[in-house]
Design a protein around this motif. Structure first.
Motif, PDB file in Angstrom:
ATOM      1  N   UNK A 110       0.811  -1.226   0.000  1.00 50.83           N
ATOM      2  CA  UNK A 110       0.000   0.000   0.000  1.00 50.83           C
ATOM      3  C   UNK A 110       0.841   1.272   0.000  1.00 50.83           C
ATOM      4  N   UNK A 111       1.605   1.497   1.081  1.00 56.15           N
ATOM      5  CA  UNK A 111       2.406   2.725   1.181  1.00 56.15           C
ATOM      6  C   UNK A 111       3.586   2.683   0.224  1.00 56.15           C
ATOM      7  N   UNK A 112       4.009   1.484  -0.158  1.00 59.10           N
ATOM      8  CA  UNK A 112       5.123   1.342  -1.081  1.00 59.10           C
ATOM      9  C   UNK A 112       4.708   1.331  -2.530  1.00 59.10           C
ATOM     10  N   UNK A 113       4.447   0.143  -3.069  1.00 61.26           N
ATOM     11  CA  UNK A 113       4.203  -0.018  -4.506  1.00 61.26           C
ATOM     12  C   UNK A 113       2.992   0.783  -4.979  1.00 61.26           C
ATOM     13  N   UNK A 114       1.859   0.608  -4.315  1.00 60.31           N
ATOM     14  CA  UNK A 114       0.615   1.246  -4.725  1.00 60.31           C
ATOM     15  C   UNK A 114       0.752   2.768  -4.678  1.00 60.31           C
ATOM     16  N   UNK A 115       1.313   3.286  -3.587  1.00 57.39           N
ATOM     17  CA  UNK A 115       1.414   4.730  -3.395  1.00 57.39           C
ATOM     18  C   UNK A 115       2.394   5.363  -4.380  1.00 57.39           C
ATOM     19  N   UNK A 116       3.592   4.768  -4.530  1.00 54.39           N
ATOM     20  CA  UNK A 116       4.595   5.324  -5.436  1.00 54.39           C
ATOM     21  C   UNK A 116       4.100   5.295  -6.882  1.00 54.39           C
ATOM     22  N   UNK A 117       3.500   4.172  -7.278  1.00 59.56           N
ATOM     23  CA  UNK A 117       2.959   4.060  -8.625  1.00 59.56           C
ATOM     24  C   UNK A 117       1.859   5.086  -8.867  1.00 59.56           C
ATOM     25  N   UNK A 118       0.991   5.260  -7.874  1.00 61.74           N
ATOM     26  CA  UNK A 118      -0.110   6.215  -8.006  1.00 61.74           C
ATOM     27  C   UNK A 118       0.400   7.649  -8.085  1.00 61.74           C
ATOM     28  N   UNK A 119       1.420   7.979  -7.300  1.00 62.12           N
ATOM     29  CA  UNK A 119       1.954   9.348  -7.336  1.00 62.12           C
ATOM     30  C   UNK A 119       2.649   9.641  -8.653  1.00 62.12           C
ATOM     31  N   UNK A 120       3.350   8.653  -9.194  1.00 57.65           N
ATOM     32  CA  UNK A 120       3.949   8.860 -10.508  1.00 57.65           C
ATOM     33  C   UNK A 120       2.868   9.086 -11.552  1.00 57.65           C
ATOM     34  N   UNK A 121       1.804   8.311 -11.479  1.00 55.78           N
ATOM     35  CA  UNK A 121       0.684   8.489 -12.394  1.00 55.78           C
ATOM     36  C   UNK A 121       0.033   9.849 -12.188  1.00 55.78           C
ATOM     37  N   UNK A 126      -0.997  15.456 -13.871  1.00 55.66           N
ATOM     38  CA  UNK A 126      -0.881  16.907 -13.719  1.00 55.66           C
ATOM     39  C   UNK A 126      -0.335  17.550 -14.997  1.00 55.66           C
ATOM     40  N   UNK A 127       0.676  16.913 -15.615  1.00 52.41           N
ATOM     41  CA  UNK A 127       1.205  17.426 -16.878  1.00 52.41           C
ATOM     42  C   UNK A 127       0.161  17.315 -17.987  1.00 52.41           C
ATOM     43  N   UNK A 128      -0.550  16.197 -18.014  1.00 55.04           N
ATOM     44  CA  UNK A 128      -1.612  16.007 -19.007  1.00 55.04           C
ATOM     45  C   UNK A 128      -2.709  17.051 -18.833  1.00 55.04           C
ATOM     46  N   UNK A 129      -3.067  17.325 -17.590  1.00 54.25           N
ATOM     47  CA  UNK A 129      -4.139  18.284 -17.294  1.00 54.25           C
ATOM     48  C   UNK A 129      -3.754  19.695 -17.733  1.00 54.25           C
ATOM     49  N   UNK A 131      -1.072  20.571 -20.003  1.00 55.06           N
ATOM     50  CA  UNK A 131      -0.635  20.738 -21.386  1.00 55.06           C
ATOM     51  C   UNK A 131      -1.640  20.219 -22.415  1.00 55.06           C
ATOM     52  N   UNK A 132      -2.461  19.240 -22.033  1.00 53.46           N
ATOM     53  CA  UNK A 132      -3.471  18.729 -22.976  1.00 53.46           C
ATOM     54  C   UNK A 132      -4.836  19.370 -22.756  1.00 53.46           C
ATOM     55  N   UNK A 133      -5.208  19.522 -21.485  1.00 52.38           N
ATOM     56  CA  UNK A 133      -6.494  20.130 -21.176  1.00 52.38           C
ATOM     57  C   UNK A 133      -6.431  21.648 -21.130  1.00 52.38           C
ATOM     58  N   UNK A 134      -5.211  22.180 -20.950  1.00 55.95           N
ATOM     59  CA  UNK A 134      -5.057  23.638 -20.911  1.00 55.95           C
ATOM     60  C   UNK A 134      -5.606  24.270 -19.648  1.00 55.95           C
ATOM     61  N   UNK A 135      -5.610  23.502 -18.539  1.00 56.74           N
ATOM     62  CA  UNK A 135      -6.128  24.015 -17.277  1.00 56.74           C
ATOM     63  C   UNK A 135      -5.042  23.971 -16.208  1.00 56.74           C
ATOM     64  N   UNK A 136      -5.169  24.848 -15.225  1.00 56.74           N
ATOM     65  CA  UNK A 136      -4.187  24.902 -14.146  1.00 56.74           C
ATOM     66  C   UNK A 136      -4.425  23.750 -13.171  1.00 56.74           C
ATOM     67  N   UNK A 137      -3.363  23.033 -12.856  1.00 61.49           N
ATOM     68  CA  UNK A 137      -3.464  21.918 -11.905  1.00 61.49           C
ATOM     69  C   UNK A 137      -3.158  22.457 -10.509  1.00 61.49           C
ATOM     70  N   UNK A 138      -4.181  22.984  -9.858  1.00 62.60           N
ATOM     71  CA  UNK A 138      -4.020  23.533  -8.521  1.00 62.60           C
ATOM     72  C   UNK A 138      -5.385  23.629  -7.851  1.00 62.60           C
ATOM     73  N   UNK A 139      -5.347  23.915  -6.559  1.00 66.50           N
ATOM     74  CA  UNK A 139      -6.581  24.078  -5.822  1.00 66.50           C
ATOM     75  C   UNK A 139      -7.379  22.800  -5.692  1.00 66.50           C
TER      76      UNK A 139
END
Length: 341
Positions: A110-121, A126-129, A131-139
């Protein structure tokens, strides 16, 4: 924890052989593995402290230092889980380490594999949101994304703990290891690979985005590294019989897991950290100029039309020197003349 070949360890090897398992005894190779990887994580901890202290330096700020710190915590949990459930140490003498639901489900899965993989995703999202969606990833978007990630991990962990041990994992005192149900392993692997498929789709859709600072290379390189980690883990867990019993397999797996994760970390953070340390002013000047030329200020949430005092504040916490003030004043003056031409 002994790494010597004691009579008790000989007895453990004999029992495993009787059960049809070839068991390599825990020894100095395992100790050196733990020592090397611990030193690697210690170096990264020092680097993270420096990065967090300088988190307002613009080239580091866009790397999302808090997210990288969170991934580091997940990496430590993963490392401890690999040590305690991967056959590198004796766990029978500790009640906590014999609790396989803690070491394997919470630390490793959970805290290892699942969490690290999820954070990388999540970083790819965030980059997709942006550069592709054209929206600010915040808030609200950030809190919602992170909240869903943490909640899903916590829910999986709680369900795994509530399920009977014979359906998940339990301690086998005969060979001093955690035994994990095959169906539970399959469930974890399916979740991880589902996350990788979603990440691959986002990465593919960003293949033609005009990034300014090699984010495309970062995404591809880290994705391939962690993909290799997932493939090797799948092979070890599904096709190698009691892989912690094999010195070669357990050593190869733990090195692959954490060296690849470390290389991925430095691919993302290395250039900005190095230049923050040794070329702080010059790199910021280059960074701002690149954003201006590529007209990417909005995507990186940074304005190149800042006055001299604000830019100097972004360079660091110390009082800027007269030379530094003069350098930035000359840079801004040159940019102003170019805009009036």
């Amino acid at each position: 924890m002994s790494f010597e070949f004691t009579p008790e360890e000989q007895s453990r090897v004999d029992v495993a052989n009787f059960l049809g398992i070839h068991l390599d005894p825990i020894g100095h190779v395992d100790l050196s593995t733990i020592s090397v990887l611990s030193a690697m994580y210690f170096v990264e901890f020092i680097a993270l402290c420096y990065q967090f202290y300088n988190r307002h330096y613009p080239p580091l700020r866009v790397k999302n230092v808090p997210l990288m710190c969170s991934m580091y915590v997940g990496g430590i949990a993963w490392f401890l889980g690999d040590i305690f459930t991967g056959g590198l140490v004796h766990i029978g003498q500790s009640h906590i380490l014999r609790n396989c639901k803690f070491t394997l489900i919470w630390l490793r899965a959970c805290i290892g594999v699942y969490y690290v993989t999820s954070l990388f995703s999540l970083r790819c999202f965030s980059l997709y949101y942006v550069f592709c969606k054209g929206r600010a990833f915040k808030g609200r978007v950030v809190y919602l994304s992170l909240g869903i990630t943490v909640l899903s991990i916590a829910l999986f962990g709680v369900i795994s703990v509530l399920v009977p041990t014979e359906l998940t994992t339990h301690y086998e005192d005969i060979i001093d290891m955690c035994y994990t149900n095959r169906n539970y392993i399959i469930a974890v692997i399916i979740i991880v690979w589902s996350i990788w498929i979603a990440t691959a789709v986002m990465s593919w859709r960003m293949r033609n985005i005009p990034f300014c600072f090699n984010e495309r290379v970062e995404i591809f390189a880290t994705f391939m590294l962690l993909l290799a980690v997932s493939i090797l883990n799948t092979v070890c867990l599904m096709y190698v019989t009691v892989y912690p019993a094999s010195l070669a397999w357990r050593t190869a797996l733990i090195y692959t897991n954490h060296v690849c994760a470390s290389v991925g970390y430095w691919i993302v953070m290395g250039e900005a950290t190095y230049n923050c340390m040794f070329h702080r002013v010059e790199y910021l000047q280059y960074w701002v100029t690149t954003l201006k030329e590529d007209e990417m200020e909005r995507q990186y949430e940074y304005s190149t039309d800042l006055d001299n005092d604000i830019i100097l504040t972004l360079v660091g916490n110390s009082e800027p020197t007269a030379t530094t003030r003069s350098m930035f004043a000359h840079t801004l003056e040159s940019q102003s003349l170019e805009m009036t031409k």
